[in-house]
Enzyme design. Sequence first.
Site, PDB file in Angstrom:
ATOM      1  NE  ARG A   1      -2.951   8.551  -9.434  1.00  0.00           N
ATOM      2  CZ  ARG A   1      -3.609   8.098  -8.377  1.00  0.00           C
ATOM      3  NH1 ARG A   1      -2.958   7.611  -7.344  1.00  0.00           N
ATOM      4  NH2 ARG A   1      -4.927   8.133  -8.338  1.00  0.00           N
TER       5      ARG A   1
ATOM      6  CD  GLU B   1      -3.139   0.613   0.188  1.00  0.00           C
ATOM      7  OE1 GLU B   1      -2.565   1.450  -0.538  1.00  0.00           O
ATOM      8  OE2 GLU B   1      -4.373   0.586   0.311  1.00  0.00           O
ATOM      9  CG  ASP B   2      -1.122   4.572  -1.609  1.00  0.00           C
ATOM     10  OD1 ASP B   2      -1.799   3.835  -0.852  1.00  0.00           O
ATOM     11  OD2 ASP B   2      -1.652   5.337  -2.430  1.00  0.00           O
TER      12      ASP B   2
ATOM     13  CG  PHE C   1      -4.330  15.300   1.089  1.00  0.00           C
ATOM     14  CD1 PHE C   1      -5.204  14.230   1.256  1.00  0.00           C
ATOM     15  CD2 PHE C   1      -3.857  15.583  -0.187  1.00  0.00           C
ATOM     16  CE1 PHE C   1      -5.606  13.454   0.166  1.00  0.00           C
ATOM     17  CE2 PHE C   1      -4.248  14.818  -1.278  1.00  0.00           C
ATOM     18  CZ  PHE C   1      -5.124  13.750  -1.103  1.00  0.00           C
TER      19      PHE C   1
ATOM     20  CG  ASP D   1      -6.344   8.950   6.409  1.00  0.00           C
ATOM     21  OD1 ASP D   1      -6.142   9.173   7.616  1.00  0.00           O
ATOM     22  OD2 ASP D   1      -6.865   9.783   5.654  1.00  0.00           O
TER      23      ASP D   1
HETATM   24  P1  XMP Z   1      -8.235   4.597   4.729  1.00  0.00           P
HETATM   25  O1  XMP Z   1      -9.342   3.609   4.589  1.00  0.00           O
HETATM   26  O2  XMP Z   1      -7.009   4.020   5.389  1.00  0.00           O
HETATM   27  O3  XMP Z   1      -7.918   5.036   3.237  1.00  0.00           O
HETATM   28  O4  XMP Z   1      -8.704   5.860   5.401  1.00  0.00           O
HETATM   29  C1  XMP Z   1      -6.663   5.089   2.707  1.00  0.00           C
HETATM   30  C2  XMP Z   1      -6.810   5.695   1.331  1.00  0.00           C
HETATM   31  O5  XMP Z   1      -7.148   7.082   1.451  1.00  0.00           O
HETATM   32  C3  XMP Z   1      -6.435   7.845   0.530  1.00  0.00           C
HETATM   33  N1  XMP Z   1      -5.584   8.805   1.265  1.00  0.00           N
HETATM   34  C4  XMP Z   1      -4.742   9.675   0.705  1.00  0.00           C
HETATM   35  N2  XMP Z   1      -4.429   9.922  -0.576  1.00  0.00           N
HETATM   36  N3  XMP Z   1      -2.934  11.617   0.109  1.00  0.00           N
HETATM   37  C5  XMP Z   1      -3.522  10.883  -0.872  1.00  0.00           C
HETATM   38  O6  XMP Z   1      -3.211  11.121  -2.028  1.00  0.00           O
HETATM   39  C6  XMP Z   1      -3.190  11.441   1.416  1.00  0.00           C
HETATM   40  O7  XMP Z   1      -2.630  12.127   2.269  1.00  0.00           O
HETATM   41  C7  XMP Z   1      -4.158  10.417   1.735  1.00  0.00           C
HETATM   42  N4  XMP Z   1      -4.647   9.956   2.904  1.00  0.00           N
HETATM   43  C8  XMP Z   1      -5.521   8.983   2.576  1.00  0.00           C
HETATM   44  C9  XMP Z   1      -5.630   6.863  -0.282  1.00  0.00           C
HETATM   45  O8  XMP Z   1      -6.348   6.548  -1.453  1.00  0.00           O
HETATM   46  C10 XMP Z   1      -5.519   5.644   0.573  1.00  0.00           C
HETATM   47  O9  XMP Z   1      -5.384   4.449  -0.163  1.00  0.00           O
HETATM   48 MG    MG Z   2      -4.717   4.139  -2.286  1.00  0.00          MG
END
Ligand code: XMP
Ligand code: MG
Length: 184
Positions: free
Chosen positions: A169, A103-104, A156, A107
């Site tokens: 990206r 995963e990247d 963010f 959150d």
């Molecule tokens: P959860 O379910 O863990 O979701 O709340 C994680 C997904 O939320 C997005 N996400 C972000 N995307 N910058 C982003 O570009 C951020 O700071 C960020 N925080 C959450 C992302 O799609 C991740 O997989």
């Molecule tokens: Mg994602």
Amino acid sequence: MDVQDMGQDLEKVLLSKEQIDTRLTEMAAEIDADYAGRELLLVGVLRGAVMVMADLSRKIHLPIEMDWMAVSSYGSGTKSSGVVRILKDLDTDLHGRDVLIVEDIIDSGLTLSWLLANLRSRGPASVEIATLLRKPEAAKVAVDVRYVGFDIAPEFVVGYGLDYAERYRHLPFVGTLAPHVYGG
Ligand code: XMP
Ligand code: MG
């Protein structure tokens, strides 16, 4: 794309290309040690995990296979609801496989806890998670994340696979955006 291409849009570089590279090398070494003698299936979560998958996988010495999933979590743009829909499922049968989700960012952890339960129901030998980034809220949920690159503040971030409205990206680093980008 790099800092100079960002103009006034970049607020700050949070994690440099070099910091990310060094940490991924450490994570790959841990993975090699933990799974020694086994063959891993890396499952990347589209689209954000593409860069992490590309760089982390190339640092792993064990034999691996790669597969991809695309999921969408219902909810507003910045908060996830935990209700997840599979947009693209795996092509691989998970029976008896050692699976590592790549995963990247985590959150709230809601997307991942759903994914974890889903993949565990398919009869794998094991399912673990590797994420480049983790925000504080995720540390509170009962999602056991085996490999974490960096714990970051709850702001963010974009770059290195992460987008704002599908942009940024292809930044080689992780950074934050100036408020005016969000229309502020
Ligand atoms: P959860 O379910 O863990 O979701 O709340 C994680 C997904 O939320 C997005 N996400 C972000 N995307 N910058 C982003 O570009 C951020 O700071 C960020 N925080 C959450 C992302 O799609 C991740 O997989
Ligand atoms: Mg994602």
